[in-house]
Write a protein that holds these residues in place. Structure first.
Motif, PDB file in Angstrom:
ATOM      1  N   CYS A   1       0.846  -1.191   0.000  1.00 44.24           N
ATOM      2  CA  CYS A   1       0.000   0.000   0.000  1.00 44.24           C
ATOM      3  C   CYS A   1       0.882   1.241   0.000  1.00 44.24           C
ATOM      4  N   ASP A   2       0.312   2.333  -0.452  1.00 48.36           N
ATOM      5  CA  ASP A   2       1.042   3.598  -0.437  1.00 48.36           C
ATOM      6  C   ASP A   2       0.390   4.549   0.565  1.00 48.36           C
ATOM      7  N   HIS A   3       1.163   5.439   1.089  1.00 54.33           N
ATOM      8  CA  HIS A   3       0.649   6.420   2.046  1.00 54.33           C
ATOM      9  C   HIS A   3       1.511   7.661   1.985  1.00 54.33           C
ATOM     10  N   ARG A   4       0.931   8.749   2.416  1.00 49.80           N
ATOM     11  CA  ARG A   4       1.672  10.007   2.447  1.00 49.80           C
ATOM     12  C   ARG A   4       2.684   9.961   3.587  1.00 49.80           C
ATOM     13  N   ASP A   5       3.921  10.252   3.256  1.00 45.32           N
ATOM     14  CA  ASP A   5       5.004  10.232   4.233  1.00 45.32           C
ATOM     15  C   ASP A   5       5.662  11.612   4.237  1.00 45.32           C
ATOM     16  N   GLY A   6       5.214  12.457   5.148  1.00 42.10           N
ATOM     17  CA  GLY A   6       5.724  13.822   5.158  1.00 42.10           C
ATOM     18  C   GLY A   6       5.221  14.588   3.951  1.00 42.10           C
ATOM     19  N   ASP A   7       6.135  14.978   3.070  1.00 41.38           N
ATOM     20  CA  ASP A   7       5.757  15.738   1.887  1.00 41.38           C
ATOM     21  C   ASP A   7       5.596  14.866   0.647  1.00 41.38           C
ATOM     22  N   GLY A   8       5.656  13.545   0.784  1.00 46.62           N
ATOM     23  CA  GLY A   8       5.557  12.684  -0.387  1.00 46.62           C
ATOM     24  C   GLY A   8       4.926  11.344  -0.062  1.00 46.62           C
ATOM     25  N   PHE A   9       4.996  10.429  -1.054  1.00 50.30           N
ATOM     26  CA  PHE A   9       4.443   9.095  -0.909  1.00 50.30           C
ATOM     27  C   PHE A   9       5.553   8.118  -0.564  1.00 50.30           C
TER      28      PHE A   9
ATOM     29  N   PRO B   1      15.154  -6.547   3.242  1.00 51.28           N
ATOM     30  CA  PRO B   1      15.350  -5.122   3.557  1.00 51.28           C
ATOM     31  C   PRO B   1      16.267  -4.401   2.576  1.00 51.28           C
ATOM     32  N   ARG B   2      17.043  -5.153   1.792  1.00 47.17           N
ATOM     33  CA  ARG B   2      17.923  -4.501   0.822  1.00 47.17           C
ATOM     34  C   ARG B   2      17.081  -3.836  -0.268  1.00 47.17           C
ATOM     35  N   GLY B   3      17.315  -2.581  -0.508  1.00 45.12           N
ATOM     36  CA  GLY B   3      16.563  -1.852  -1.521  1.00 45.12           C
ATOM     37  C   GLY B   3      15.130  -1.561  -1.128  1.00 45.12           C
ATOM     38  N   ALA B   4      14.877  -1.466   0.186  1.00 43.34           N
ATOM     39  CA  ALA B   4      13.500  -1.277   0.659  1.00 43.34           C
ATOM     40  C   ALA B   4      13.126   0.191   0.840  1.00 43.34           C
ATOM     41  N   ASP B   5      13.988   1.116   0.446  1.00 41.43           N
ATOM     42  CA  ASP B   5      13.674   2.545   0.552  1.00 41.43           C
ATOM     43  C   ASP B   5      12.824   2.952  -0.643  1.00 41.43           C
ATOM     44  N   HIS B   6      11.527   3.100  -0.412  1.00 39.60           N
ATOM     45  CA  HIS B   6      10.594   3.367  -1.513  1.00 39.60           C
ATOM     46  C   HIS B   6       9.902   4.709  -1.340  1.00 39.60           C
ATOM     47  N   ARG B   7      10.648   5.694  -0.916  1.00 35.25           N
ATOM     48  CA  ARG B   7      10.083   7.035  -0.850  1.00 35.25           C
ATOM     49  C   ARG B   7       9.836   7.561  -2.252  1.00 35.25           C
ATOM     50  N   GLU B   8       8.716   8.271  -2.404  1.00 37.91           N
ATOM     51  CA  GLU B   8       8.259   8.813  -3.691  1.00 37.91           C
ATOM     52  C   GLU B   8       7.912   7.707  -4.681  1.00 37.91           C
ATOM     53  N   LEU B   9       7.612   6.518  -4.189  1.00 36.42           N
ATOM     54  CA  LEU B   9       7.209   5.401  -5.046  1.00 36.42           C
ATOM     55  C   LEU B   9       5.861   4.867  -4.575  1.00 36.42           C
TER      56      LEU B   9
ATOM     57  N   VAL C   1       6.989   6.173  -9.860  1.00 26.32           N
ATOM     58  CA  VAL C   1       7.565   7.367  -9.242  1.00 26.32           C
ATOM     59  C   VAL C   1       6.484   8.443  -9.143  1.00 26.32           C
ATOM     60  N   SER C   2       6.249   8.938  -7.923  1.00 23.11           N
ATOM     61  CA  SER C   2       5.211   9.951  -7.688  1.00 23.11           C
ATOM     62  C   SER C   2       5.760  11.045  -6.787  1.00 23.11           C
ATOM     63  N   PRO C   3       6.594  11.929  -7.326  1.00 25.67           N
ATOM     64  CA  PRO C   3       7.126  13.023  -6.500  1.00 25.67           C
ATOM     65  C   PRO C   3       6.043  14.042  -6.177  1.00 25.67           C
ATOM     66  N   VAL C   4       6.175  14.657  -5.019  1.00 21.69           N
ATOM     67  CA  VAL C   4       5.214  15.665  -4.567  1.00 21.69           C
ATOM     68  C   VAL C   4       5.974  16.959  -4.277  1.00 21.69           C
ATOM     69  N   MET C   5       5.438  18.065  -4.777  1.00 16.60           N
ATOM     70  CA  MET C   5       6.032  19.373  -4.515  1.00 16.60           C
ATOM     71  C   MET C   5       4.930  20.323  -4.070  1.00 16.60           C
ATOM     72  N   PHE C   6       5.107  20.896  -2.885  1.00 17.61           N
ATOM     73  CA  PHE C   6       4.119  21.826  -2.310  1.00 17.61           C
ATOM     74  C   PHE C   6       2.738  21.183  -2.245  1.00 17.61           C
ATOM     75  N   GLY C   7       2.696  19.888  -1.921  1.00 20.42           N
ATOM     76  CA  GLY C   7       1.436  19.179  -1.771  1.00 20.42           C
ATOM     77  C   GLY C   7       0.801  18.730  -3.065  1.00 20.42           C
ATOM     78  N   ILE C   8       1.447  18.948  -4.209  1.00 23.38           N
ATOM     79  CA  ILE C   8       0.894  18.574  -5.514  1.00 23.38           C
ATOM     80  C   ILE C   8       1.722  17.434  -6.103  1.00 23.38           C
ATOM     81  N   VAL C   9       1.036  16.374  -6.537  1.00 24.50           N
ATOM     82  CA  VAL C   9       1.724  15.246  -7.164  1.00 24.50           C
ATOM     83  C   VAL C   9       2.132  15.646  -8.578  1.00 24.50           C
TER      84      VAL C   9
END
Length: 310
Positions: free
Chosen positions: A81-89, A103-111, A125-133
Motif C-alpha cells: 500500500c502507499d501512504h503520504r510520508d511527510g511531503d511525499g508518498f 530489507p535490501r533496496g527497501a527505501d521506496h520514498r516517492e514510489l 515514481v510519484s514526486p510531490v512538490m508543495f502538496g501537488i503530485v
C-alpha cells in the motif's frame, strides 16, 4: 593409635546411554516438510537450514513440484500500500503471513505500487512538490524476496502529460511457464497503455532487451475513451488482454497483447450511471474461471461481484 586408610570403592565402568535414534527416512522427512503451510514460509526455511539433508530435500525440483500440487492455490503473503510520508508518498508492506520483504533496496520514498505479479512489484515514481503530485514518468520493478530493483528508462518520445497505466507480466510465451517459485528468475515485460490528446498509445518494455519498444499510436475510440488521471486503478490481465475502466460512460478499455489493438467494451447493465464515482467504485479483476470480473462497491456499504458472462 594408628589410623587405617579408608577403603576406596571399586570404580565401576561408565554406563553408556541409549544409542541415538536412527535418522528418519528421507521419504518421511519430505512428507513432513510438504505439510508445512505455504502461508508460513519462515518455518519451511528454518527446517531447511536445520540439516543439510533437509535443505537438499526442500530445495530439490521434485519437492517444489509436489509442494505446488499439494497446496495448489498460492497463499496471500501480504499487501502493498502507499501512504503520504511527510511531503511525499512511500510504499509499505502489510504482512498476512510470516514472509517479510528483503530489507535490501527497501527505501521506496516517492514510489507507489501500481501492480504486482509472479514475485515482482511494479512501483511508480510519484514526486510531490508543495502538496501537488507531479506528473513525471518513472517505473521501478522490485523483487521483494531478493531486494533487487530494476529502474526502467523513459520511453523515447514519451510526454509526461499523458495519462497511462502500467502492468508487469512474465515474459515467457503463453503456456510455457507455470509461474511457480522460479518465475521471478526469468525475464519480464512491462506494458504501458494510455491516452494522449489525439488518441491512444502503447509500448512494451522487455527486460531481455533492456529497452522499450517503439510507441504505437491508435486513433480515438470515442469521446469517452479517456483514462482517469486521478485513479491508480490496476489493469486486469485476463487471457491475452488487459482491461481498464474508462473515466466516463461506464466503458471498459480492452488492449489486446497480441495485436496491440484497443477496443471498448460495454459493462454489465446493472451498473448505474454513477459507476466509478464517489458513490460507486468499480475494480476489474481476473476470476478463477478465466473470466473478467468486476467488483462494484455502492455507497461504501454494498459490494457486488460479477463476471462478464453474467
Amino acid at each position: 593409635m594408628e589410623m587405617q586408610p579408608a577403603a576406596v570403592p571399586p570404580i565401576e565402568p561408565a554406563r553408556m546411554g541409549p544409542p541415538p535414534p536412527a535418522p528418519l527416512p528421507e521419504e518421511l522427512v519430505e512428507e513432513i516438510l510438504l505439510r508445512i503451510p505455504p502461508s508460513d514460509p519462515a518455518t519451511l526455511a528454518r527446517a531447511a537450514v536445520a540439516q543439510k539433508r533437509w535443505c537438499r530435500l526442500a530445495t530439490g525440483p521434485g519437492f517444489r513440484r509436489r509442494y505446488r500440487a499439494l497446496h495448489r492455490t498460492p497463499p496471500t503473503l501480504g499487501f502493498f500500500c502507499d501512504h503520504r510520508d511527510g511531503d511525499g508518498f512511500s510504499t509499505s508492506f502489510v504482512p498476512a503471513s510470516s514472509f517479510r520483504p528483503n530489507p535490501r533496496g527497501a527505501d521506496h520514498r516517492e514510489l507507489r505500487p501500481v501492480d504486482a505479479r509472479h514475485g515482482r512489484v511494479l512501483l511508480r515514481v510519484s514526486p510531490v512538490m508543495f502538496g501537488i503530485v507531479l506528473r513525471r514518468f518513472g517505473l521501478v520493478v522490485w523483487y521483494p524476496v531478493s531486494g533487487h530493483q530494476v529502474v526502467l528508462p523513459t520511453p523515447k518520445g514519451f510526454c509526461d502529460e499523458w495519462i497511462w497505466r502500467a502492468t508487469v507480466l512474465c515474459a515467457a510465451p503463453a503456456g510455457s511457464c507455470d509461474h511457480d517459485v522460479d518465475c521471478h528468475r526469468g525475464h519480464f515485460t512491462v506494458v504501458l497503455i494510455g491516452d494522449y490528446p489525439n488518441g491512444m498509445f502503447s509500448c512494451v518494455y522487455s527486460s531481455q532487451a533492456g529497452a522499450w519498444s517503439k510507441i504505437t499510436f491508435a486513433r480515438h475510440l470515442g469521446w469517452a475513451c479517456r483514462l482517469d488521471e486521478y485513479s491508480e486503478e490496476r489493469s486486469a490481465h485476463v487471457g491475452n488482454a488487459l482491461y481498464s475502466m474508462l473515466k466516463w460512460g461506464n466503458k471498459i478499455l480492452k488492449y489486446d497483447l497480441g495485436t496491440r489493438e484497443f477496443s471498448v467494451m460495454e459493462p454489465p447493465v446493472m451498473l448505474s450511471r454513477e459507476a466509478n464515482t464517489h458513490s460507486e467504485r468499480i475494480q476489474l479483476a481476473a476470476m478463477e474461471d478465466g473470466q473478467l470480473g468486476l467488483a462494484v462497491l455502492r455507497e461504501f456499504t454494498t459490494l457486488y461481484i460479477l463476471s462478464t458472462d453474467e
